[in-house]
Motif scaffolding. Sequence first.
Motif, PDB file in Angstrom:
ATOM      1  N   LEU A   1      10.418  13.664  -0.736  1.00 19.29           N
ATOM      2  CA  LEU A   1       9.083  14.451  -0.946  1.00 19.29           C
ATOM      3  C   LEU A   1       8.260  13.831  -1.760  1.00 19.29           C
ATOM      4  CD1 LEU A   1       7.581  16.839  -0.203  1.00 19.29           C
ATOM      5  CD2 LEU A   1       8.835  18.131  -1.818  1.00 19.29           C
ATOM      6  N   ASP A   2       8.625  13.238  -3.057  1.00 24.74           N
ATOM      7  CA  ASP A   2       7.764  12.728  -4.146  1.00 24.74           C
ATOM      8  C   ASP A   2       7.667  11.426  -4.009  1.00 24.74           C
ATOM      9  OD1 ASP A   2      10.353  12.050  -4.737  1.00 24.74           O
ATOM     10  OD2 ASP A   2      10.224  12.260  -6.883  1.00 24.74           O
ATOM     11  N   GLU A   3       7.546  10.558  -2.763  1.00 22.09           N
ATOM     12  CA  GLU A   3       7.554   9.480  -2.655  1.00 22.09           C
ATOM     13  C   GLU A   3       6.021   9.045  -1.813  1.00 22.09           C
ATOM     14  OE1 GLU A   3       9.909   5.563  -0.726  1.00 22.09           O
ATOM     15  OE2 GLU A   3      11.042   7.315  -1.349  1.00 22.09           O
ATOM     16  N   PHE A   4       5.487   8.109  -2.199  1.00 19.54           N
ATOM     17  CA  PHE A   4       4.076   7.690  -1.581  1.00 19.54           C
ATOM     18  C   PHE A   4       4.290   6.902  -0.478  1.00 19.54           C
ATOM     19  CE2 PHE A   4       2.147   9.421  -5.415  1.00 19.54           C
ATOM     20  CZ  PHE A   4       1.057   9.843  -4.718  1.00 19.54           C
ATOM     21  N   VAL A   5       3.984   6.680   0.566  1.00 17.55           N
ATOM     22  CA  VAL A   5       3.913   5.887   1.693  1.00 17.55           C
ATOM     23  C   VAL A   5       2.620   5.382   2.655  1.00 17.55           C
ATOM     24  CG1 VAL A   5       4.532   7.799   3.440  1.00 17.55           C
ATOM     25  CG2 VAL A   5       5.458   5.533   3.766  1.00 17.55           C
ATOM     26  N   THR A   6       2.567   4.308   3.096  1.00 19.36           N
ATOM     27  CA  THR A   6       1.360   4.005   3.664  1.00 19.36           C
ATOM     28  C   THR A   6       1.333   4.388   5.140  1.00 19.36           C
ATOM     29  OG1 THR A   6       2.265   1.703   4.391  1.00 19.36           O
ATOM     30  CG2 THR A   6       1.028   1.799   2.283  1.00 19.36           C
ATOM     31  N   PRO A   7       0.424   4.502   5.992  1.00 15.31           N
ATOM     32  CA  PRO A   7       0.376   4.942   7.312  1.00 15.31           C
ATOM     33  C   PRO A   7       1.282   4.031   8.177  1.00 15.31           C
ATOM     34  CG  PRO A   7      -1.836   5.310   6.665  1.00 15.31           C
ATOM     35  CD  PRO A   7      -1.015   4.652   5.598  1.00 15.31           C
ATOM     36  N   GLY A   8       1.203   2.829   7.819  1.00 16.80           N
ATOM     37  CA  GLY A   8       1.827   1.598   8.527  1.00 16.80           C
ATOM     38  C   GLY A   8       3.537   1.845   8.352  1.00 16.80           C
ATOM     39  N   ALA A   9       3.925   2.071   7.235  1.00 17.76           N
ATOM     40  CA  ALA A   9       5.420   2.256   6.927  1.00 17.76           C
ATOM     41  C   ALA A   9       5.910   3.591   7.471  1.00 17.76           C
ATOM     42  CB  ALA A   9       5.472   2.336   5.440  1.00 17.76           C
ATOM     43  N   ALA A  10       5.041   4.642   7.548  1.00 25.22           N
ATOM     44  CA  ALA A  10       5.480   6.032   7.996  1.00 25.22           C
ATOM     45  C   ALA A  10       5.443   5.589   9.575  1.00 25.22           C
ATOM     46  CB  ALA A  10       4.318   6.974   7.934  1.00 25.22           C
ATOM     47  N   ALA A  11       4.570   4.952  10.332  1.00 22.73           N
ATOM     48  CA  ALA A  11       4.448   4.906  11.776  1.00 22.73           C
ATOM     49  C   ALA A  11       5.632   4.264  12.042  1.00 22.73           C
ATOM     50  CB  ALA A  11       3.279   4.210  11.989  1.00 22.73           C
ATOM     51  N   LYS A  12       6.168   2.978  11.308  1.00 23.67           N
ATOM     52  CA  LYS A  12       7.417   2.266  11.737  1.00 23.67           C
ATOM     53  C   LYS A  12       8.767   3.082  11.471  1.00 23.67           C
ATOM     54  CE  LYS A  12       9.470  -2.280  10.742  1.00 23.67           C
ATOM     55  NZ  LYS A  12       9.381  -3.360   9.958  1.00 23.67           N
ATOM     56  N   ARG A  13       8.639   4.071  10.601  1.00 21.65           N
ATOM     57  CA  ARG A  13       9.864   4.683  10.740  1.00 21.65           C
ATOM     58  C   ARG A  13       9.991   5.683  11.553  1.00 21.65           C
ATOM     59  NH1 ARG A  13      13.184   5.775   5.741  1.00 21.65           N
ATOM     60  NH2 ARG A  13      14.306   7.520   6.064  1.00 21.65           N
ATOM     61  N   LEU A  14       8.649   6.515  11.834  1.00 25.78           N
ATOM     62  CA  LEU A  14       8.799   7.724  12.874  1.00 25.78           C
ATOM     63  C   LEU A  14       8.460   6.908  14.321  1.00 25.78           C
ATOM     64  CD1 LEU A  14       6.810  10.132  10.649  1.00 25.78           C
ATOM     65  CD2 LEU A  14       9.167  10.163  11.125  1.00 25.78           C
ATOM     66  N   GLY A  15       8.181   5.871  14.747  1.00 21.22           N
ATOM     67  CA  GLY A  15       8.065   5.482  15.887  1.00 21.22           C
ATOM     68  C   GLY A  15       6.642   5.770  16.557  1.00 21.22           C
ATOM     69  N   TYR A  16       5.731   6.135  15.830  1.00 23.27           N
ATOM     70  CA  TYR A  16       4.244   6.388  16.023  1.00 23.27           C
ATOM     71  C   TYR A  16       3.473   4.920  15.978  1.00 23.27           C
ATOM     72  CZ  TYR A  16       5.278  11.416  16.409  1.00 23.27           C
ATOM     73  OH  TYR A  16       6.018  12.474  16.679  1.00 23.27           O
ATOM     74  N   ASP A  17       2.326   5.056  16.349  1.00 24.30           N
ATOM     75  CA  ASP A  17       1.208   3.987  16.366  1.00 24.30           C
ATOM     76  C   ASP A  17       0.578   4.280  14.894  1.00 24.30           C
ATOM     77  OD1 ASP A  17      -0.211   1.807  17.354  1.00 24.30           O
ATOM     78  OD2 ASP A  17      -2.028   3.325  16.875  1.00 24.30           O
ATOM     79  N   ARG A  18       0.418   2.963  14.203  1.00 29.03           N
ATOM     80  CA  ARG A  18      -0.334   3.196  12.781  1.00 29.03           C
ATOM     81  C   ARG A  18      -1.614   4.087  12.617  1.00 29.03           C
ATOM     82  NH1 ARG A  18      -3.892  -0.046  10.421  1.00 29.03           N
ATOM     83  NH2 ARG A  18      -3.421  -1.808  12.156  1.00 29.03           N
ATOM     84  N   SER A  19      -2.432   3.635  13.749  1.00 31.82           N
ATOM     85  CA  SER A  19      -3.740   4.318  13.805  1.00 31.82           C
ATOM     86  C   SER A  19      -3.446   5.940  13.942  1.00 31.82           C
ATOM     87  CB  SER A  19      -4.430   3.934  14.931  1.00 31.82           C
ATOM     88  OG  SER A  19      -4.142   3.981  16.005  1.00 31.82           O
ATOM     89  N   THR A  20      -2.574   6.365  14.768  1.00 31.70           N
ATOM     90  CA  THR A  20      -2.317   7.697  14.999  1.00 31.70           C
ATOM     91  C   THR A  20      -1.755   8.452  13.634  1.00 31.70           C
ATOM     92  OG1 THR A  20      -1.561   7.162  17.181  1.00 31.70           O
ATOM     93  CG2 THR A  20      -0.725   9.584  16.221  1.00 31.70           C
ATOM     94  N   MET A  21      -0.937   7.673  12.882  1.00 32.53           N
ATOM     95  CA  MET A  21      -0.395   8.195  11.782  1.00 32.53           C
ATOM     96  C   MET A  21      -1.796   8.126  10.435  1.00 32.53           C
ATOM     97  SD  MET A  21       2.614   8.988  11.849  1.00 32.53           S
ATOM     98  CE  MET A  21       3.078   9.492   9.970  1.00 32.53           C
ATOM     99  N   SER A  22      -2.545   7.102  10.772  1.00 32.02           N
ATOM    100  CA  SER A  22      -3.693   7.188   9.588  1.00 32.02           C
ATOM    101  C   SER A  22      -4.585   8.428   9.830  1.00 32.02           C
ATOM    102  CB  SER A  22      -4.185   5.863   9.777  1.00 32.02           C
ATOM    103  OG  SER A  22      -5.510   5.680   8.744  1.00 32.02           O
ATOM    104  N   VAL A  23      -4.878   8.696  11.194  1.00 33.60           N
ATOM    105  CA  VAL A  23      -5.726   9.793  11.469  1.00 33.60           C
ATOM    106  C   VAL A  23      -4.955  10.995  10.986  1.00 33.60           C
ATOM    107  CG1 VAL A  23      -6.575  11.343  13.430  1.00 33.60           C
ATOM    108  CG2 VAL A  23      -6.930   8.776  13.415  1.00 33.60           C
ATOM    109  N   ALA A  24      -3.561  11.358  11.393  1.00 33.06           N
ATOM    110  CA  ALA A  24      -2.830  12.469  10.896  1.00 33.06           C
ATOM    111  C   ALA A  24      -2.693  12.627   9.422  1.00 33.06           C
ATOM    112  CB  ALA A  24      -1.361  12.352  11.382  1.00 33.06           C
ATOM    113  N   PHE A  25      -2.885  11.687   8.491  1.00 31.01           N
ATOM    114  CA  PHE A  25      -2.580  11.506   7.127  1.00 31.01           C
ATOM    115  C   PHE A  25      -4.161  12.066   6.658  1.00 31.01           C
ATOM    116  CE2 PHE A  25       1.110   8.547   6.463  1.00 31.01           C
ATOM    117  CZ  PHE A  25       1.910   9.579   6.206  1.00 31.01           C
ATOM    118  N   ARG A  26      -5.222  11.386   7.207  1.00 29.88           N
ATOM    119  CA  ARG A  26      -6.620  11.782   6.847  1.00 29.88           C
ATOM    120  C   ARG A  26      -7.084  13.375   7.126  1.00 29.88           C
ATOM    121  NH1 ARG A  26      -7.994   6.784   9.012  1.00 29.88           N
ATOM    122  NH2 ARG A  26      -8.843   7.905  10.973  1.00 29.88           N
TER     123      ARG A  26
END
Length: 67
Positions: free
Chosen positions: A4-29
């Motif tokens: 919960l307290d760990e920072f992550v980039t959209p690319g790293a989150a996308a790789k871990r969850l199996g989504y596209d990096r641009s999708t994660m970036s939009v979701a984070f924004r």
Amino acid sequence: MRKLDEFVTPGAAAKRLGYDRSTMSVAFREGRARGWYETQDSAKWTNPVTGGPATEYRAAPRRSSRP
């Protein structure tokens, strides 16, 4: 994603969850606009478009509606 307290980039989150990096970036924004995420500049990664530091996200602490 991660802890919960760990920072992550959209690319790293996308790789871990199996989504596209641009999708994660939009979701984070969108989540940041709603107050669900906090951001910081990355000390490790750079933004390939701007050449500046990449933005890292983490879940914001939840605000309780109860007194």
